[in-house]
Write an enzyme that holds these catalytic residues in place. Sequence first.
Site, PDB file in Angstrom:
ATOM      1  N   TRP B 359     -70.315 -13.587  21.864  1.00 46.19           N
ATOM      2  CA  TRP B 359     -69.126 -13.850  22.987  1.00 46.19           C
ATOM      3  C   TRP B 359     -69.446 -13.744  24.187  1.00 46.19           C
ATOM      4  O   TRP B 359     -68.350 -13.931  25.160  1.00 46.19           O
ATOM      5  CB  TRP B 359     -68.152 -12.812  22.297  1.00 46.19           C
ATOM      6  CG  TRP B 359     -68.712 -11.177  22.828  1.00 46.19           C
ATOM      7  CD1 TRP B 359     -69.780 -10.425  22.496  1.00 46.19           C
ATOM      8  CD2 TRP B 359     -68.000 -10.258  23.842  1.00 46.19           C
ATOM      9  NE1 TRP B 359     -69.887  -9.258  22.947  1.00 46.19           N
ATOM     10  CE2 TRP B 359     -68.915  -9.126  24.030  1.00 46.19           C
ATOM     11  CE3 TRP B 359     -67.118 -10.561  24.706  1.00 46.19           C
ATOM     12  CZ2 TRP B 359     -68.597  -8.021  24.945  1.00 46.19           C
ATOM     13  CZ3 TRP B 359     -66.694  -9.451  25.495  1.00 46.19           C
ATOM     14  CH2 TRP B 359     -67.547  -8.235  25.615  1.00 46.19           C
ATOM     15  N   ASP B 360     -70.912 -13.562  24.606  1.00 44.80           N
ATOM     16  CA  ASP B 360     -70.949 -13.867  25.921  1.00 44.80           C
ATOM     17  C   ASP B 360     -70.550 -15.099  26.923  1.00 44.80           C
ATOM     18  O   ASP B 360     -70.279 -15.037  27.792  1.00 44.80           O
ATOM     19  CB  ASP B 360     -72.578 -13.714  25.965  1.00 44.80           C
ATOM     20  CG  ASP B 360     -73.444 -12.592  25.423  1.00 44.80           C
ATOM     21  OD1 ASP B 360     -72.788 -11.844  24.473  1.00 44.80           O
ATOM     22  OD2 ASP B 360     -74.291 -12.348  25.891  1.00 44.80           O
ATOM     23  N   GLU B 490     -71.090  -0.651  22.475  1.00 53.80           N
ATOM     24  CA  GLU B 490     -71.569  -0.538  20.882  1.00 53.80           C
ATOM     25  C   GLU B 490     -72.333   0.927  20.769  1.00 53.80           C
ATOM     26  O   GLU B 490     -72.729   1.099  19.779  1.00 53.80           O
ATOM     27  CB  GLU B 490     -72.566  -1.688  20.803  1.00 53.80           C
ATOM     28  CG  GLU B 490     -72.180  -3.070  20.640  1.00 53.80           C
ATOM     29  CD  GLU B 490     -73.106  -4.020  20.719  1.00 53.80           C
ATOM     30  OE1 GLU B 490     -74.226  -3.890  21.437  1.00 53.80           O
ATOM     31  OE2 GLU B 490     -72.701  -5.141  20.172  1.00 53.80           O
ATOM     32  N   LYS B 602     -72.427   1.996  26.797  1.00 51.57           N
ATOM     33  CA  LYS B 602     -73.130   1.313  26.992  1.00 51.57           C
ATOM     34  C   LYS B 602     -72.735  -0.215  27.989  1.00 51.57           C
ATOM     35  O   LYS B 602     -73.635  -0.429  28.759  1.00 51.57           O
ATOM     36  CB  LYS B 602     -73.468   0.544  25.512  1.00 51.57           C
ATOM     37  CG  LYS B 602     -74.743  -0.529  25.446  1.00 51.57           C
ATOM     38  CD  LYS B 602     -74.923  -1.313  24.397  1.00 51.57           C
ATOM     39  CE  LYS B 602     -76.140  -2.043  24.125  1.00 51.57           C
ATOM     40  NZ  LYS B 602     -75.849  -3.037  23.016  1.00 51.57           N
ATOM     41  N   GLN B 603     -71.664  -0.317  27.849  1.00 48.95           N
ATOM     42  CA  GLN B 603     -71.050  -1.432  28.691  1.00 48.95           C
ATOM     43  C   GLN B 603     -69.672  -1.395  28.820  1.00 48.95           C
ATOM     44  O   GLN B 603     -69.105  -0.914  27.837  1.00 48.95           O
ATOM     45  CB  GLN B 603     -71.534  -2.992  28.190  1.00 48.95           C
ATOM     46  CG  GLN B 603     -70.948  -3.332  27.022  1.00 48.95           C
ATOM     47  CD  GLN B 603     -71.392  -4.840  26.571  1.00 48.95           C
ATOM     48  OE1 GLN B 603     -72.254  -4.919  25.898  1.00 48.95           O
ATOM     49  NE2 GLN B 603     -70.661  -5.917  27.009  1.00 48.95           N
TER      50      GLN B 603
END
Lengths: 764, 764
Positions: B359-360, B490, B602-603
């Site tokens: 999905w980047d 994640e 994480k992000q």
Amino acid sequence: MNQDYIKPNAWSIIEEGFDAARVKSSESLFSLGNGAMGQRANFEETYTGPSFQGSYIAGVYYPDKTKVGWWKNGYPEYFAKVLNAPNWIGIDIWVDGEPFDLNSCTQVTDFRRELNMREGWYQRSFKATMSNGAQLSVSVKRFLSLKLEELGAISYTIQVLDGAHKIRLEPYLDGGITNEDSNWDDKFWNQTAMESQGERAFLKAYTLKTEFHVCSFMANRLCHEGNWISSAPETVLAGERLGHAYELDMEKNETLKLYKFGGYVSDRRYAKENLIPTANQILDTALEMGFDTLLVQQVLAWQSIWDTADIEIVGDLKAQQGIRFNIFQLNQTYLGNDPKLNIGPKGFTGEKYGGSTYWDTEAYCIPFYMATKNQEVARNLLEYRFKQLPKALENAEKLGFDGGAALYPMVTMNGEECHNEWEITFEEIHRNGAIAFAIYNYTRYTNDLTYIPEMGLEVLVGIARFWAQRVSFSEPRSQYVMLGVTGPNEYENNVNNNWYTNYLAQWCLLYAKEQLQLVSKKYSEDYERIVKKTKLEEHEPGQWEEIAQNIYFPASETHGVYLQQDGFLDKELIPVSDLDPSQRPINQKWSWDRILRSPYIKQADVLQGFYFFEEHFSWEDHKKHFEFYEPFTVHESSLSPCVHSILASRLDKVEQAYAFYLRTSRLDLDDYNKEVEEGLHITSMAGTWMSIVEGFGGMRVKDGMLCFDPNIPANWHSYSFKINFRGHIITLSKTQDEVSLRNQGKTGLRVRLLDEIMDLPAER
Amino acid sequence: MNQDYIKPNAWSIIEEGFDAARVKSSESLFSLGNGAMGQRANFEETYTGPSFQGSYIAGVYYPDKTKVGWWKNGYPEYFAKVLNAPNWIGIDIWVDGEPFDLNSCTQVTDFRRELNMREGWYQRSFKATMSNGAQLSVSVKRFLSLKLEELGAISYTIQVLDGAHKIRLEPYLDGGITNEDSNWDDKFWNQTAMESQGERAFLKAYTLKTEFHVCSFMANRLCHEGNWISSAPETVLAGERLGHAYELDMEKNETLKLYKFGGYVSDRRYAKENLIPTANQILDTALEMGFDTLLVQQVLAWQSIWDTADIEIVGDLKAQQGIRFNIFQLNQTYLGNDPKLNIGPKGFTGEKYGGSTYWDTEAYCIPFYMATKNQEVARNLLEYRFKQLPKALENAEKLGFDGGAALYPMVTMNGEECHNEWEITFEEIHRNGAIAFAIYNYTRYTNDLTYIPEMGLEVLVGIARFWAQRVSFSEPRSQYVMLGVTGPNEYENNVNNNWYTNYLAQWCLLYAKEQLQLVSKKYSEDYERIVKKTKLEEHEPGQWEEIAQNIYFPASETHGVYLQQDGFLDKELIPVSDLDPSQRPINQKWSWDRILRSPYIKQADVLQGFYFFEEHFSWEDHKKHFEFYEPFTVHESSLSPCVHSILASRLDKVEQAYAFYLRTSRLDLDDYNKEVEEGLHITSMAGTWMSIVEGFGGMRVKDGMLCFDPNIPANWHSYSFKINFRGHIITLSKTQDEVSLRNQGKTGLRVRLLDEIMDLPAER
């Protein structure tokens, strides 16, 4: 439909007629074991049809390198598994130069297998016509000796039916075996010697990495028409296989009998330098006694097991056969005399689960062994975990807990974790509670007050410390919560506040504190030693209590029940009965996410807690929770129906209890899960036993007193079971109308039957 | 400390001095690519030190059989990965019979690498003393042609410094290559032909299973002291390798130059029967033009890329070098002319992530390509997903959704799912929303209204149907909930009601409905076609709206923020700043369960939603959410700091934005994650670009108007960037005090700068 080829019989498992499609299933069902070793019911002679060969030595394992798609910190490096061991049962046969193989015979008639559970032997007989026309009648009896735990014995009888033939027999030892279940096709065994000594032969090998040295051995004697054949066999070496060949001419209707004695000695018990001499001693004994005397010994040994373990059911042959099969297989797997051994979920009947130890032992097996054997056996099972405490401490440290906290592994052989799914390995931590519960359960049943000060308390301290660190404090709730766990219901992963886990944690914390106080008062030396060894600080027990008193439990006011976990009611609560049957079992039909967001319960979870802590909850609470959760339970674990059966009995739902009982007791015989080929479900067999003794029999120990509250399924005439309670062999017999108790003990016993307290006098 | 051997330079990546420990890192950093192929900066000559060889052809992949410890229903059978392709750059050298190898030289001086980003070439030069005493000066320049996408060129110059030597050169093609990343050590390539034609050579091979036919080729020309050598080479066949050997005697200080032209043609573009003739045509062109002319063409091609894509930063050389490195690598990876291709997270610089699509692309890369290239490029990226819609429908069906629902895979090559962790494969479903968002984002930016009726609407319908089935109705909440998902963060798995996922789902449902209405009005033919093809039922859009209006969002009144998921506040909210630095990165130090129950992010997750849907939330909301979540964010994904940088810019936290910017832009150059040896983080480089253009530059498109709201880090003198907005090349230049805009378009453009709307006249 489930499989139904096994003939109903009270004491035997019987198959009639040869069907190649059933061979693997029967190899599982007719398995033999004596606690120290075990084997699938593979044919002795060559068989080229589908077969799953297996012979296993208790405690001889190999650390197979872990296979994993995506590595996560904390995963174990290996999965220790009990290995397929060298084949000692093999007997190859040639008739006029043609190998004898049931798979290539033109006709097989009168094929029959019998596993005689009362006497502990397995027999196979048949008549076969080979493609060269030769007709044989074969009868093979075999057993693994309960008395000489390294020894097995076979009598292989051949009669030629159609005329004269040249027969060649080659009993052999074969080290060229593999595991079907191997992650990386590693070689597990290294064979170092093959030695032939007259009628005897030996094969030495050791397991790689773990270096268990094992000597497989055999001795053969041949009897032709009643006359012993004294000629020395020809030694045949081929690869890792060592055979002894005999050849002779047989006339029509003549009979040849081969007695083969074989088995394993290993350096788990003997010095590795002495393995061949030890094997020779065992063979000396065996040859001196001979097959028939050994068999008499075997029958007597099984008789003494049944004396304290039998359950009789009258009026329902399938139910009778089921329970005896369960009791028999449990005893084949584990006899309790070696505290380094434990009970693998498939025993010695297959490779799945690697023969490793799961929480099944504490939650299901210990009650069975406690009540059917001397209490030393259950104590040995507890001691197994005590000995592995250092590894449990290491394991917890590896996962980031402070020294002194213990987390027992989900799956283990030597105390180290073997499993590698994060949601199980790291999160299915309720197993830690089951280990503490087993200590409590043992003490309650046996009244052996020494185990806790001697060993158990250290385990309880480690476990309490784990829970105290594993909870975290939720500001908004002002309570302790337990985030990210998997309960016994593995169809939920990484949930918050699994009720069962939280409840078990609370109980562990309080029980550890209580036992510390008790030991400090009554066993002050032990107490000092343990405080020193565990570096227990004064504030700890108080802190445990504070946490225990403030643990959060999810609950629903609307439904009046505890919730399996946070958010359970957000699910679409469609009962299993409304599911399209084509969608079941859901673990074979649905992707994992769909299973996870469904309400379906793989095995008892909240209800497992109600089973453990029955006395903490009212009958009405039991009813509400059973009626709330049972409709969502799919019982896709073998460990589930027995707990539901016991609860249904308690709730007077006898026919529902009976349905669960049938499912659990004949799970393998009728192959409910379509997987019996892989092996039997040994540990859940203890659950079957519980569903009669604790379920229908309503056996409990309350305040030190043995209590019964029996009922009986409508289609049974009567049933009776025996239990060993503190040295008294108590028999409960129940008909539709009556119940009676006997006490074969040295002293009288006060028991409660229904609401009546009575004194049972000793019978002798 | 992070690595810091790369010399700061505005237009080049430079390494000075030879250090074997840096070879693998530099092989990544100095990688070359031209969108159709790419290669790590491996040495041409033999190198026996640690090295990671890689040369990759876009779109040529292999379905490597999945490796998994415990299989779950729905897992894909394979992981499609872009393969290491035959080596065409190799040139072996012998001096007086001794192989030349930097790893065995007694001295290496003046070693220097330069990756010239402005002109698109890579040069390596050094002086070396061999163990036989021979001294050489070597200079190698190489590039992969942007104009002839199958072609690469090398000029390899050797000067002998110490005396006369016999030199043997063997340029070669080598098909005997493997992937370092291979699940089962399968063979990926089958070589079918090696052919030598004078100075040219060809090697034909096809990939197993996928059967991509590839011809690797080379042609070599040798020039000694300015004189072309015309003698034909000796052909050397060895295994799967085909070399052309040249031998000659060189005097002291003489110079030898080998020009090697090589590359790949494949049946992705040409008929497989014509691969050698096609390669010959390419070589005809290359040999006719020669190295220097090809290089001029290369410089011009890169110039035109920079013309619309450059970002200039004055006063901060490292920041300048960082952003150009990011822009350069993105253009090396993907140029946008092939809708069958996409952007792998490591591009052509390593094997990790298999060169597959994540999905980047939609969340990070499309904005970059939209603004730095012709809008066709972004449209091609959208079309890539449109073409894979049938597989997304299949994928959803496989997971139990009704026909017509589409779930795009987490990782893919050809539209099929490749990944096999249940918590990601089955649960990280927000990717589906990113694909819809990209359609919206593209339309907003380009004002291309044709994509949706022609292709996008079918995708939106499939995605909306997925969400409509994926939610479930919670009775106690009387709202729709989304159970069992993994958000962009994640470090949480299988959570309920991830706010980001729920928000995206809501938006998708409403957007699909809105676009259906729009298309039905304005493109009725397309509408009819789509309704028919998707079997859209009349009630569906209304149902989507009903669900969207009733989706539940977890929120905290106390904190005034949306919660990342149900139960987030039950965690112990200790900020990252209070974590012991020795515990970081937590994904290398902690076991997975500990990460999961921690609050660490994480992000960007909730903040990713605020980034996507900025206009839905007030500045104060942004501030509250940023200040709530940023302290728990560990940025252990390369995709995280850029989003936080953009949000910090918007919130006037410019220095914080700058810190995030440095981290994202020099992630690989300074090797923040200690893994640059494995390859570069290509997709996050688009995030770096966004953190300048959308972050510092404050570029937005609102109601069809281009808007800027620029700020500037305190230590920068100025910066400027260019974007292509609907055919106008707009340059924004910002100093500490001023901001200016230019419009290199054919027509004027109305834009908003801060709060002022202005007309930018065309400059020509």
